[in-house]
Design a protein around this motif. Structure first.
Motif, PDB file in Angstrom:
ATOM      1  N   GLU A  71       0.689  -1.152   0.068  1.00  0.00           N
ATOM      2  CA  GLU A  71       0.034  -0.082   0.054  1.00  0.00           C
ATOM      3  C   GLU A  71       0.737   1.446  -0.003  1.00  0.00           C
ATOM      4  O   GLU A  71       0.659   2.153  -0.841  1.00  0.00           O
ATOM      5  CB  GLU A  71      -0.955  -0.048   0.970  1.00  0.00           C
ATOM      6  CG  GLU A  71      -2.199   1.050   1.065  1.00  0.00           C
ATOM      7  CD  GLU A  71      -3.072   0.810   2.276  1.00  0.00           C
ATOM      8  OE1 GLU A  71      -3.099   1.685   2.957  1.00  0.00           O
ATOM      9  OE2 GLU A  71      -3.656  -0.649   2.180  1.00  0.00           O
ATOM     10  N   PRO A  72       2.203   1.421   1.008  1.00  0.00           N
ATOM     11  CA  PRO A  72       2.650   2.606   0.739  1.00  0.00           C
ATOM     12  C   PRO A  72       3.649   2.662  -0.494  1.00  0.00           C
ATOM     13  O   PRO A  72       4.250   3.961  -0.681  1.00  0.00           O
ATOM     14  CB  PRO A  72       3.392   2.735   2.090  1.00  0.00           C
ATOM     15  CG  PRO A  72       3.618   1.261   2.490  1.00  0.00           C
ATOM     16  CD  PRO A  72       2.431   0.711   1.830  1.00  0.00           C
ATOM     17  N   TYR A  73       3.860   1.603  -1.253  1.00  0.00           N
ATOM     18  CA  TYR A  73       4.912   1.941  -2.248  1.00  0.00           C
ATOM     19  C   TYR A  73       4.195   2.185  -3.580  1.00  0.00           C
ATOM     20  O   TYR A  73       2.890   2.602  -3.776  1.00  0.00           O
ATOM     21  CB  TYR A  73       5.368   0.339  -2.636  1.00  0.00           C
ATOM     22  CG  TYR A  73       6.165  -0.106  -1.375  1.00  0.00           C
ATOM     23  CD1 TYR A  73       7.257   0.329  -0.874  1.00  0.00           C
ATOM     24  CD2 TYR A  73       5.722  -1.295  -0.485  1.00  0.00           C
ATOM     25  CE1 TYR A  73       8.157   0.070   0.230  1.00  0.00           C
ATOM     26  CE2 TYR A  73       6.443  -1.263   0.645  1.00  0.00           C
ATOM     27  CZ  TYR A  73       7.623  -0.995   0.973  1.00  0.00           C
ATOM     28  OH  TYR A  73       8.345  -1.394   2.009  1.00  0.00           O
ATOM     29  N   GLY A  74       4.999   2.337  -4.566  1.00  0.00           N
ATOM     30  CA  GLY A  74       4.674   3.096  -5.869  1.00  0.00           C
ATOM     31  C   GLY A  74       3.941   2.040  -6.663  1.00  0.00           C
ATOM     32  O   GLY A  74       3.650   0.947  -6.309  1.00  0.00           O
ATOM     33  N   PRO A  75       3.154   2.649  -8.001  1.00  0.00           N
ATOM     34  CA  PRO A  75       2.562   1.672  -8.839  1.00  0.00           C
ATOM     35  C   PRO A  75       3.186   0.434  -9.426  1.00  0.00           C
ATOM     36  O   PRO A  75       2.162  -0.432  -9.571  1.00  0.00           O
ATOM     37  CB  PRO A  75       2.160   2.714 -10.168  1.00  0.00           C
ATOM     38  CG  PRO A  75       3.007   4.009  -9.763  1.00  0.00           C
ATOM     39  CD  PRO A  75       3.529   3.814  -8.569  1.00  0.00           C
ATOM     40  N   LEU A  76       4.118   0.743  -9.654  1.00  0.00           N
ATOM     41  CA  LEU A  76       5.101  -0.632 -10.146  1.00  0.00           C
ATOM     42  C   LEU A  76       4.663  -1.832  -8.982  1.00  0.00           C
ATOM     43  O   LEU A  76       4.657  -3.258  -9.555  1.00  0.00           O
ATOM     44  CB  LEU A  76       6.388  -0.497 -10.390  1.00  0.00           C
ATOM     45  CG  LEU A  76       7.216  -1.795 -10.971  1.00  0.00           C
ATOM     46  CD1 LEU A  76       6.589  -1.913 -12.518  1.00  0.00           C
ATOM     47  CD2 LEU A  76       8.542  -1.322 -11.279  1.00  0.00           C
ATOM     48  N   ALA A  77       5.224  -1.541  -7.930  1.00  0.00           N
ATOM     49  CA  ALA A  77       5.037  -2.494  -6.892  1.00  0.00           C
ATOM     50  C   ALA A  77       3.401  -2.918  -6.661  1.00  0.00           C
ATOM     51  O   ALA A  77       3.297  -4.158  -6.278  1.00  0.00           O
ATOM     52  CB  ALA A  77       5.416  -2.077  -5.250  1.00  0.00           C
ATOM     53  N   LYS A  78       2.760  -2.164  -6.753  1.00  0.00           N
ATOM     54  CA  LYS A  78       1.159  -2.469  -6.617  1.00  0.00           C
ATOM     55  C   LYS A  78       0.430  -3.046  -7.619  1.00  0.00           C
ATOM     56  O   LYS A  78      -0.353  -3.784  -7.657  1.00  0.00           O
ATOM     57  CB  LYS A  78       0.396  -1.112  -6.423  1.00  0.00           C
ATOM     58  CG  LYS A  78       0.648  -0.329  -5.291  1.00  0.00           C
ATOM     59  CD  LYS A  78      -0.354   1.176  -5.221  1.00  0.00           C
ATOM     60  CE  LYS A  78       0.025   1.799  -3.937  1.00  0.00           C
ATOM     61  NZ  LYS A  78      -0.833   3.091  -3.815  1.00  0.00           N
ATOM     62  N   THR A  79       1.404  -2.994  -9.117  1.00  0.00           N
ATOM     63  CA  THR A  79       1.006  -3.835 -10.214  1.00  0.00           C
ATOM     64  C   THR A  79       1.464  -5.323  -9.998  1.00  0.00           C
ATOM     65  O   THR A  79       0.875  -6.417 -10.191  1.00  0.00           O
ATOM     66  CB  THR A  79       1.434  -3.334 -11.464  1.00  0.00           C
ATOM     67  OG1 THR A  79       1.057  -1.993 -11.383  1.00  0.00           O
ATOM     68  CG2 THR A  79       1.086  -4.040 -12.463  1.00  0.00           C
ATOM     69  N   ILE A  80       2.777  -5.389  -9.638  1.00  0.00           N
ATOM     70  CA  ILE A  80       3.564  -6.696  -9.788  1.00  0.00           C
ATOM     71  C   ILE A  80       3.313  -7.603  -8.546  1.00  0.00           C
ATOM     72  O   ILE A  80       2.817  -8.829  -8.421  1.00  0.00           O
ATOM     73  CB  ILE A  80       4.948  -6.490  -9.974  1.00  0.00           C
ATOM     74  CG1 ILE A  80       5.023  -5.810 -11.338  1.00  0.00           C
ATOM     75  CG2 ILE A  80       5.678  -8.031  -9.695  1.00  0.00           C
ATOM     76  CD1 ILE A  80       6.633  -5.525 -11.593  1.00  0.00           C
ATOM     77  N   PHE A  81       3.526  -7.157  -7.483  1.00  0.00           N
ATOM     78  CA  PHE A  81       3.318  -7.714  -5.914  1.00  0.00           C
ATOM     79  C   PHE A  81       2.171  -8.421  -5.695  1.00  0.00           C
ATOM     80  O   PHE A  81       2.118  -9.761  -5.119  1.00  0.00           O
ATOM     81  CB  PHE A  81       3.881  -6.997  -4.917  1.00  0.00           C
ATOM     82  CG  PHE A  81       4.418  -7.770  -3.565  1.00  0.00           C
ATOM     83  CD1 PHE A  81       5.440  -8.554  -3.572  1.00  0.00           C
ATOM     84  CD2 PHE A  81       3.509  -7.511  -2.378  1.00  0.00           C
ATOM     85  CE1 PHE A  81       5.779  -9.361  -2.405  1.00  0.00           C
ATOM     86  CE2 PHE A  81       3.848  -8.576  -1.413  1.00  0.00           C
ATOM     87  CZ  PHE A  81       4.977  -8.995  -1.437  1.00  0.00           C
ATOM     88  N   PRO A  82       1.010  -7.747  -5.873  1.00  0.00           N
ATOM     89  CA  PRO A  82      -0.308  -8.579  -5.516  1.00  0.00           C
ATOM     90  C   PRO A  82      -0.637  -9.785  -6.387  1.00  0.00           C
ATOM     91  O   PRO A  82      -1.276 -10.720  -5.979  1.00  0.00           O
ATOM     92  CB  PRO A  82      -1.382  -7.387  -5.398  1.00  0.00           C
ATOM     93  CG  PRO A  82      -0.672  -6.150  -5.117  1.00  0.00           C
ATOM     94  CD  PRO A  82       0.902  -6.249  -5.832  1.00  0.00           C
TER      95      PRO A  82
END
Length: 69
Positions: A33-44
């Motif tokens: 949640e606190p990270y950027g859009p790339l992490a929000k796209t790949i990690f979940p």
């Protein structure tokens, strides 16, 4: 004839990979949640796949234990 994966279990057991996948998705979404859009796209999405695979492993273990009885 080839055996199907966990064919000795009733249908509610086959929802385990879906439930673990959704739980993995929710945990992965919460963690980035606190990270950027790339992490929000790949990690979940990765957590969803890993959670679903973990559910398949659990389902296979349950199937093996029921088969041994």
């Amino acid at each position: 004839m080839q055996d199907r994966y966990a064919d000795n279990l009733s249908w509610p057991f086959h929802t385990i990979p879906f439930v673990t996948g959704i739980i993995g998705l929710l945990i992965g979404s919460y963690l980035v949640e606190p990270y950027g859009p790339l992490a929000k796209t790949i990690f979940p999405a990765t957590c969803l796949i890993v959670g679903g695979f973990g559910g398949l492993v659990i389902l296979g273990n349950i199937s093996d234990k029921v088969r041994e009885r």
